[in-house]
Design a protein around this motif. Structure first.
Motif, PDB file in Angstrom:
ATOM      1  N   TYR A 444       0.820  -1.212   0.000  1.00  9.97           N
ATOM      2  CA  TYR A 444       0.000   0.000   0.000  1.00  9.97           C
ATOM      3  C   TYR A 444       0.849   1.254   0.000  1.00  9.97           C
ATOM      4  CZ  TYR A 444      -3.872   3.088   1.139  1.00  9.97           C
ATOM      5  OH  TYR A 444      -4.807   4.070   1.104  1.00  9.97           O
ATOM      6  N   ARG A 470      -2.449  -2.157   3.294  1.00  8.27           N
ATOM      7  CA  ARG A 470      -3.698  -1.438   3.526  1.00  8.27           C
ATOM      8  C   ARG A 470      -4.442  -1.906   4.770  1.00  8.27           C
ATOM      9  NH1 ARG A 470      -7.492  -0.635  -1.603  1.00  8.27           N
ATOM     10  NH2 ARG A 470      -7.429  -2.905  -1.552  1.00  8.27           N
ATOM     11  N   GLN A 505      -1.680  -0.731  -4.422  1.00  7.29           N
ATOM     12  CA  GLN A 505      -2.972  -0.615  -3.744  1.00  7.29           C
ATOM     13  C   GLN A 505      -3.364   0.846  -3.561  1.00  7.29           C
ATOM     14  OE1 GLN A 505      -2.234  -2.836  -0.150  1.00  7.29           O
ATOM     15  NE2 GLN A 505      -2.758  -4.780  -1.073  1.00  7.29           N
ATOM     16  N   LYS A 506      -2.384   1.672  -3.209  1.00  6.42           N
ATOM     17  CA  LYS A 506      -2.675   3.091  -3.022  1.00  6.42           C
ATOM     18  C   LYS A 506      -3.033   3.751  -4.348  1.00  6.42           C
ATOM     19  CE  LYS A 506      -0.903   7.200  -0.661  1.00  6.42           C
ATOM     20  NZ  LYS A 506       0.226   7.754   0.122  1.00  6.42           N
ATOM     21  N   GLU A 508      -4.446   2.288  -6.859  1.00  6.89           N
ATOM     22  CA  GLU A 508      -5.804   1.840  -7.168  1.00  6.89           C
ATOM     23  C   GLU A 508      -6.838   2.676  -6.423  1.00  6.89           C
ATOM     24  OE1 GLU A 508      -8.332  -2.345  -7.093  1.00  6.89           O
ATOM     25  OE2 GLU A 508      -6.808  -1.975  -5.566  1.00  6.89           O
ATOM     26  N   THR A 509      -6.603   2.935  -5.140  1.00  3.54           N
ATOM     27  CA  THR A 509      -7.533   3.744  -4.343  1.00  3.54           C
ATOM     28  C   THR A 509      -7.671   5.146  -4.916  1.00  3.54           C
ATOM     29  OG1 THR A 509      -6.969   2.488  -2.348  1.00  3.54           O
ATOM     30  CG2 THR A 509      -7.989   4.647  -2.033  1.00  3.54           C
ATOM     31  N   LYS A 512      -9.605   5.169  -8.343  1.00  6.92           N
ATOM     32  CA  LYS A 512     -11.050   5.001  -8.160  1.00  6.92           C
ATOM     33  C   LYS A 512     -11.699   6.273  -7.624  1.00  6.92           C
ATOM     34  CE  LYS A 512     -11.178  -0.006  -7.556  1.00  6.92           C
ATOM     35  NZ  LYS A 512     -11.424  -1.144  -6.631  1.00  6.92           N
TER      36      LYS A 512
END
Length: 736
Positions: A444, A470, A505-506, A508-509, A512
């Motif tokens: 993340y 995360r 992951q970060k 992706e956040t 979105k």
């Protein structure tokens, strides 16, 4: 010919027993005791039965025949290896440093065959006229299940039992009278597990363009000639895979088999689909995500000659083909072709040696060849072929621009997306096209660091920083240690502690949040942990079920997505600071491969490279797709510092749980090297702490030796192996 004595390697991974032992062959086992057979034999003072492998035969005893023990059994479930595979294992042991049994276990495709799957069939044993009479009889009796079965028998003489039960809904009780009356018989056939399945249909051959055809003709000319290795340097999208398939087609027509190596499991999906559509069931795959049964079955099919092509990562190199004609190594520049476990073999050198033993040929292919391969091509050791245009007529290389992240910071943009990349993402999504976002990081965020004292939170067992995930945990990606994110700095007690860096992951956040209407997929080690997850993500993106794919290295290697028109490289220069003399080469390859995913069909592509070092030669050369410019800059640097491929380099890792013992052994190694190096032809570097100096409470030291020739390094390696290492210090060689 008599063969009373077998030369056996015992299956014990220890240097003390890493030698050949002589055993008598009982008369009753003479026919089964073949080269490469797995045997059971008494070993040691207690005569405990151990597994071993026959690697040769002799007629004369080495000592008193009365003291030579007998082989107890030949294991028929063992998969025998050919003499050339034994020679290959011996070569790997000598060159890369391992025990013979470790090398044998590496080249053996499967230690034991597993029980084959069985499939049951019902086979009609009466004539069609008799079958029609029975059908009329059971229709009158209104026995619907038997009517369905007899109707199926009229259409097909042999029926899979599984289909009879599931699709025709005929129970075993309904079938039983037919079996007793001889109307049909139940037969069982062994079948192999298929990792591919039958979901793909055969396709037509691809028409090659002029450049591809010239490359194919050139390679086939070499194959019918001296069979030296070939290097194919083709830009991204130039159609190297079509060239491979056409060469294989013609070589297979002469009864030869081919191994196709790919660097990542993630590449299996598209690569196998293309080969399977051309060659059908004569193609199979092998990789670490297959079950033990699937792997064993594919190797058994290869040994029986039921396959022409095996595709897979590094381990596919040891497929037991008896008529090997080609080994093709796609994306040959990839570091994944180097084994991280003993023996630390490189697939390219090992493939070339296996081809030498088998009378076959190695083909290396890449848009960004390794400096080593290009150097050998320039030196004449390899044949060289170049493909400079994209295979699809309307496809051109994408336009590339570099964004200076230092300027973004000056403008007040502290996010991970530059203003230019955001603008292009909006335009691409509005056109209904797809986006790839590449980040070579996992987790993340990067690491947790204190703003007051500057110390990062490290693993207590390894000399590396812990990575933020995360779920609120810190994890070590070396040993798996896990802990909660601390509230205060464990070093100074400051409360000003937070995560640094960015992970997939970060990203992706944030994507979105920026584009809530867009469908987003993420592909990294975390999302591909389950079997089949690679294929599921890639096929979903290829089918247009997502607008944006975020990922690590696995998304930029060899994939062909026609609707991807924008590639964003978020941390272009991150690998420049990864350490090692190949950092510039890794950066150039990654950026060039990532850029090559854009505009591979008729739609024009655009690439944004975000970097804090926009004027670095690797970044600039990747942006302009200038391999020649990069290579000559890189090879000059290698020549100045005597790095491979200009010189050969032997590296030695020394490890112990007691740091003092590791240091003492490292010093002993240096003294031995200095004694051997009387003529001064060796350049000795170190010993020093490894870049990761402690893993799982084991201290690690490195020692490097450079020399223009390989043989003096091998002599030094043998000399170092003869030292008294004791029980508490481990060592591992590597040859580059």
């Amino acid at each position: 010919m008599s063969k009373p004595y077998a030369d056996v390697i015992i299956d014990i991974t220890h240097t003390a027993v890493d030698r050949v032992f002589q055993y008598q062959i009982p008369d009753e086992l003479s026919e089964k005791a073949v080269l490469g057979a797995r045997i059971r034999a008494p070993f040691g003072k207690g005569n405990r039965l151990r597994d071993g492998y026959i690697i040769g035969f002799s007629e004369k005893p080495e000592y008193d025949p009365s003291k030579i023990k007998q082989i107890a059994a030949v294991c028929e479930d063992g998969m025998p290896i050919e003499g050339q595979m034994i020679l290959l294992a011996a070569w790997m042991k000598e060159r890369y440093g391992s025990t013979m049994i470790q090398a044998l276990k590496t080249v053996l495709p499967a230690k034991r065959k597993l029980k084959a799957l069985e499939k049951k069939y019902l086979v009609r044993r009466v004539s069609l006229e008799e079958c029609e009479e029975l059908l009329a009889f059971y229709r009158r009796k209104n026995q619907k299940a038997r009517v369905r079965l007899l109707e199926a028998f009229l259409a097909d003489e042999t029926l899979p039992y599984e289909m009879v039960v599931q699709k025709l809904r005929v129970s075993a009780a309904s079938v039983k009278p037919f079996l007793e009356q001889g109307v049909c018989t139940l037969e069982t056939k062994s079948r192999f597990r298929s990792p591919i399945g039958d979901q793909w249909s055969r396709g037509d051959c691809v028409d090659l363009n002029k450049e591809q055809r010239e490359t194919v003709d050139g390679i086939l000319s070499v194959w019918r000639g001296d069979r030296r290795p070939c290097l194919v340097h083709g830009i991204t999208g130039s159609g190297k895979t079509e060239v491979y398939m056409e060469v294989i087609r013609q070589v297979a027509a002469e009864g030869k088999q081919a191994i196709v190596l790919i660097p990542e499991i993630a590449l299996t999906w598209q690569t196998v689909m293309r080969f399977y559509r051309q060659f059908g069931e004569r193609v199979s795959i092998v990789h670490s995500r297959l079950s033990a049964g699937e792997k064993s079955d594919q190797m058994e099919r290869a040994r029986r000659g039921e396959l022409d092509i095996m595709i897979g990562p590094r381990s596919a190199l040891f497929t037991p083909f008896t008529n090997l004609g080609l080994i093709i190594i796609d994306e040959e520049h990839e570091a994944a072709y180097k084994s991280e476990t003993v023996p630390r073999y490189h697939a390219i050198d090992t493939a070339i040696y296996r081809c030498k033993l088998a009378g076959a040929m190695t083909i290396l292919g890449s848009a960004t060849p390794s400096a080593a391969s290009y150097y050998r091509a320039q030196s004449g050791d390899y044949h060289f072929f170049q493909m400079k245009t994209r295979a699809k007529k309307l496809s051109v290389l994408p336009s590339v621009e570099i964004v200076d992240l230092r300027e973004e910071l000056k403008a007040g943009n502290r996010g991970i997306f530059s203003r230019r990349l955001k603008e292009l993402m909006v335009e691409t999504l509005n056109r209904g096209e797809q986006i790839l976002l590449f980040l070579n990081r996992r987790g993340y965020a990067g690491f947790v660091s204190c703003r007051t004292c500057g110390k990062a939170v490290k693993c207590p067992h390894c000399d590396v920083s812990l990575k933020v995930h995360r779920d609120g945990t810190l994890k070590c990606h070396y040993c798996g240690y896990e802990t909660a994110i601390p509230k205060v700095c464990p070093t100074c007690g400051s409360k000003y502690i937070a995560g640094f860096g960015t992970g997939t992951q970060k990203v992706e956040t944030m994507v979105k949040a920026m584009f809530p209407e867009a469908s987003v997929l993420r592909m990294d080690m975390d999302t591909t942990a389950k079997k089949g997850s690679h294929d599921a993500i890639l096929s979903a993106f290829a089918d247009g079920k997502a607008d944006i794919l975020i990922g690590t290295q696995m998304i930029v290697k060899g994939h062909d997505f026609p609707r991807v028109t924008l590639v964003g490289i978020l941390a272009a220069d991150l690998s420049l600071y990864s350490g090692g003399y190949e950092a510039g080469e890794r950066t150039f390859s990654l950026l060039t491969q990532a850029a090559g995913r854009a505009g591979r069909d008729s739609l024009p592509g655009h690439v944004v490279i975000q970097s804090y070092a926009p004027d670095n030669y690797s970044v600039e050369a990747a942006a302009s797709q200038d391999y020649e410019g990069f290579y000559w800059h890189e090879i000059l640097y290698r020549k100045l510092l005597r790095y491979p491929p200009v010189s050969r380099m032997l590296s030695l890792l020394i490890a112990s749980r007691e740091e003092e013992e590791a240091v003492d052994m490292a010093r002993a190694v240096k003294r031995q090297a200095e004694a051997v190096n009387e003529e001064g032809i060796l350049e000795l570097v170190g010993p020093a702490k490894a870049s990761v100096s402690k893993i799982n409470d084991v201290y690690r030291y490195m020692f490097y030796v450079k020399c223009e020739e390989e043989e003096p390094l091998l002599e030094l390696k043998r000399s170092i192996e003869s030292l008294d290492w004791g029980k508490n210090v481990q060592y591992q060689f590597d040859m580059e």
